[in-house]
Scaffold this motif. Sequence first.
Motif, PDB file in Angstrom:
ATOM      1  N   UNK A  86       0.815  -1.217   0.000  1.00  0.00           N
ATOM      2  CA  UNK A  86       0.000   0.000   0.000  1.00  0.00           C
ATOM      3  C   UNK A  86       0.847   1.265   0.000  1.00  0.00           C
ATOM      4  N   UNK A  87       2.126   1.162   0.317  1.00  0.00           N
ATOM      5  CA  UNK A  87       2.969   2.357   0.232  1.00  0.00           C
ATOM      6  C   UNK A  87       3.199   2.765  -1.205  1.00  0.00           C
ATOM      7  N   UNK A  88       2.916   1.868  -2.153  1.00  0.00           N
ATOM      8  CA  UNK A  88       3.226   2.162  -3.548  1.00  0.00           C
ATOM      9  C   UNK A  88       2.071   1.937  -4.516  1.00  0.00           C
ATOM     10  N   UNK A  89       1.122   1.058  -4.180  1.00  0.00           N
ATOM     11  CA  UNK A  89       0.095   0.665  -5.134  1.00  0.00           C
ATOM     12  C   UNK A  89      -1.298   1.043  -4.635  1.00  0.00           C
ATOM     13  N   UNK A  90      -2.077   1.658  -5.509  1.00  0.00           N
ATOM     14  CA  UNK A  90      -3.420   2.127  -5.154  1.00  0.00           C
ATOM     15  C   UNK A  90      -4.333   0.951  -4.833  1.00  0.00           C
ATOM     16  N   UNK A  91      -4.241  -0.145  -5.586  1.00  0.00           N
ATOM     17  CA  UNK A  91      -5.127  -1.277  -5.347  1.00  0.00           C
ATOM     18  C   UNK A  91      -4.936  -1.831  -3.930  1.00  0.00           C
ATOM     19  N   UNK A  92      -3.705  -1.846  -3.444  1.00  0.00           N
ATOM     20  CA  UNK A  92      -3.456  -2.343  -2.088  1.00  0.00           C
ATOM     21  C   UNK A  92      -4.004  -1.364  -1.049  1.00  0.00           C
TER      22      UNK A  92
END
Length: 152
Positions: A86-92
């Motif tokens: 989640x620090x890098x990906x919107x889906x997460x």
Amino acid sequence: MNTGSNKSGEAVVTVDGVTVDESESREERALGSRAPEFVKARRALHFSWQVGVFVVGLAVVAAGAAMLVLPGPGWVVIFGGMAIWATEFVWAQLVLRWTKRKVTEAAQRALDPKVRRRNIILTSVGVVIVAALAAVYLWKFGLVMPWKIEDQ
């Protein structure tokens, strides 16, 4: 109409008269990459950053999945890997927000006295049924040890 306060730490009163902490009234943190600006500025560096975050998150999620069948806090580690993603990906980030909302709703439902009473009753009935089945099995077949004590 602005019903909020301009000072930090003060409560905000909504139109309904409900008092809300100012930190709760703000929109949740924006979606997107949380990489440092110098990393985002260079496309190749940002891509390699994303690959690194994905690999580390995948390793943590895989370790958590292994801990589901092995000793260890499997779900905690899986959600830790999701937090890394989640620090890098919107889906997460969206998955974590959805999970947090569902866990909060489940906790609120579990605190409801009617639900607690129902759960206690269902657990008690389940224990009585298992005890009755065990008693019938022991009455019919007895307690047979898997080894022969007399031969030793």
